[in-house]
Scaffold this active site. Sequence first.
Site, short mmCIF file in Angstrom:
data_model
loop_
_atom_site.label_atom_id
_atom_site.label_comp_id
_atom_site.label_asym_id
_atom_site.label_seq_id
_atom_site.Cartn_x
_atom_site.Cartn_y
_atom_site.Cartn_z
N LYS A 1 0.84 -1.20 0.00
CA LYS A 1 0.00 0.00 0.00
C LYS A 1 0.87 1.25 0.00
O LYS A 1 0.67 2.16 -0.79
CB LYS A 1 -0.91 -0.02 1.24
CG LYS A 1 -1.84 1.15 1.35
CD LYS A 1 -2.77 1.02 2.55
CE LYS A 1 -3.60 2.27 2.72
NZ LYS A 1 -4.47 2.19 3.92
N GLU B 1 11.00 -4.44 3.88
CA GLU B 1 11.09 -5.86 3.49
C GLU B 1 10.61 -6.05 2.05
O GLU B 1 11.24 -6.74 1.25
CB GLU B 1 10.23 -6.72 4.43
CG GLU B 1 10.65 -6.71 5.90
CD GLU B 1 9.92 -5.66 6.71
OE1 GLU B 1 9.45 -4.67 6.11
OE2 GLU B 1 9.84 -5.82 7.93
N GLY C 1 -4.41 -2.01 5.49
CA GLY C 1 -3.65 -3.15 4.97
C GLY C 1 -4.23 -4.48 5.40
O GLY C 1 -4.45 -5.37 4.59
N ARG C 2 -4.58 -4.58 6.70
CA ARG C 2 -5.07 -5.87 7.21
C ARG C 2 -6.51 -6.16 6.79
O ARG C 2 -7.07 -7.19 7.11
CB ARG C 2 -4.91 -5.93 8.72
CG ARG C 2 -5.51 -4.76 9.47
CD ARG C 2 -5.02 -4.75 10.91
NE ARG C 2 -5.46 -3.56 11.63
CZ ARG C 2 -4.80 -2.39 11.63
NH1 ARG C 2 -3.69 -2.28 10.93
NH2 ARG C 2 -5.26 -1.35 12.30
N HIS D 1 -1.99 -32.01 20.52
CA HIS D 1 -0.73 -32.67 20.87
C HIS D 1 0.36 -31.63 21.08
O HIS D 1 1.55 -31.92 20.97
CB HIS D 1 -0.35 -33.65 19.76
CG HIS D 1 -1.44 -34.63 19.47
ND1 HIS D 1 -1.58 -35.81 20.14
CD2 HIS D 1 -2.49 -34.55 18.61
CE1 HIS D 1 -2.66 -36.45 19.71
NE2 HIS D 1 -3.23 -35.71 18.77
O1 F6P Z 1 2.67 -3.75 10.07
C1 F6P Z 1 2.57 -2.44 9.66
C2 F6P Z 1 1.97 -2.39 8.27
O2 F6P Z 1 1.76 -1.07 7.88
C3 F6P Z 1 0.67 -3.19 8.17
O3 F6P Z 1 -0.43 -2.49 8.67
C4 F6P Z 1 0.64 -3.43 6.69
O4 F6P Z 1 -0.29 -4.44 6.32
C5 F6P Z 1 2.09 -3.84 6.44
O5 F6P Z 1 2.86 -3.03 7.33
C6 F6P Z 1 2.56 -3.69 5.00
O6 F6P Z 1 2.38 -2.36 4.60
P1 F6P Z 1 2.43 -2.01 3.01
O7 F6P Z 1 1.26 -2.74 2.38
O8 F6P Z 1 2.30 -0.53 2.96
O9 F6P Z 1 3.73 -2.52 2.49
#
Ligand code: F6P
Length: 559
Positions: A213, A219, A274-275, A391
């Site tokens: 987003k 990452e 995002g979530r 388990h």
């Molecule tokens: O964990 C923080 C966050 O902003 C989440 O809310 C989001 O889903 C994730 O990092 C990835 O963000 P982006 O879609 O902007 O890369």
Amino acid sequence: MDKSASLPLQFNQTAEFKALTEHFNDIQPVKMNQQFKDDAGRFDQFGLHAAGLNLDFSKNRITSETIQLLTQLARACDLPQSIKGMFNGELINQSEGRPALHTALRNFSAEPVLVDGKNVMPEVQKTLTRMKEFCWSIRSHQWRGFSNKPFTDVVSIGIGGSFLGPKLASEALKPYWSKQINCHYLANIDGSDLTEVLQGLNPETTLFIVQSKSFNTQETLKNALACREWFLNNGGTKEYLARHFSAVTANVPTAIEFGIAPQNIFPMWDWVGGRYSLWSAIGLPLMLAIGYEHFREMLLGAYEMDCHFKEAPLEQNMPVIMGLLGVWYVNFFDAQSHAVLPYDHYLRNLPSHIQQLDMESNGKSVDTYGRALNYQAGPIIWGGVGSNGQHAYHQLLHQGTQFAPCDFILPLTTHNPVDNFHALLASNCFSQSQALMQGKNLQQAQAELKAVGKSDDEIKVIAPQKVIPGNRPSNTLYFDKSTPKAVGALIALYEHKVFVQGQIWGVNSFDQWGVELGKQLGDKVHECLLAEECIGEDMGFDVSTSGLIKAFRSMQDKL
Ligand code: F6P
């Protein structure tokens, strides 16, 4: 004048909360075992049906009065109005001045959805049509790789909500995958994750989707760059990047700067968190795997849950009841956590998605007015697939000093009938919630030991260790089959449950400021890990961080 006086009461200051506290004192000693003996109609009384899902909430520490008092509390917290407000695009994400309109992404009604006075539905539908065409062109082999071979693999590069939702749904709907496209998910800034994902892939037939987003997540950007290098070092050329790389983002300029062809960029909007973004173009990898029609079915399942959430009275409202039961356990029974236990291999990643959905939404300690909470809010969400968990951690659920209400989740039929496996899986699911409720008392434990010839002295010592307290609550969600519609409804159910709890606790369920500090500090640590000369203390690190940096650097020096 003290402005706080004009603010709404925090929920634990309301008369309704006080009434629940008194009720709790009455109900705390009540045994569910006895309630079932006294009331043969309990299963029917505490059962709900919505959007193809069924909720058995009879194994809870409740009476009908409890539900009445909880829904009165919900009304005191203005929940019915808040639900309307969310669907109507009110700026309920107050700290970012945004609405939370993930429901618009699955709005099958003819109703407009306004953001800043503009109906966003045309744009939502246009994007869905673009997704459909994109997927069709790839699945029909019209869009091919640079050596003119059809695509066989899609790598979704994203993390958090740009990873967990699509991965959950992809795995949940594996039975609906077409045989031609495999979905891979690359999230972590870990060379092993990258290596494992790329291993065995053919750059000629691999499509990459950069899912971010913000298009500013470390990452994701690092992984996207590494995948682009891999592509260019294995036969790909800059000219062919446009064929093999696309992106889903709200930050189009940065995606173009990265080298994604504009025509391959799908929009995200800042009014979708995002979530909560599975329903957007973030769901592209899923649509590539299962096809547009099945993706649409998933949207429809979520839409039906939305309609239920909007229209059902609180007392018959599945997300509301699940949310209020969670409040009951967190704020009256002091539950610190909540377990999500899908008894279905394909739903095995559901707990991970709900962890982000719930904990990133309600893991807060300040309300939307900036007031510290003097009560507990979001619980720790954990869990895993059953029967494996039996388990692993069910011992604690049955006999631990900790107390964790559980959600058991079971499709009543399986995609893969084998012998009597599904009946065995279902019997495990049902008997676990039964054991949690029923327990085993001392007399029963003593009788068992006597029956196998244990001495009185042995029984005196061992029997108490075999007692299972019972009276531990659980919900059981069950539905005919794990179909796209059921999965859509299930995920939407949890989205709305989280919303209900956020409204009761008075927190903003749609921002996530807590993740910023780690990112900021990480840049300085990273700089020191790699710098030619770096002495931790000189950079103002605490001695722990300095010590860890030194350990890392000395190990690198040995390589
Ligand atoms: O964990 C923080 C966050 O902003 C989440 O809310 C989001 O889903 C994730 O990092 C990835 O963000 P982006 O879609 O902007 O890369």
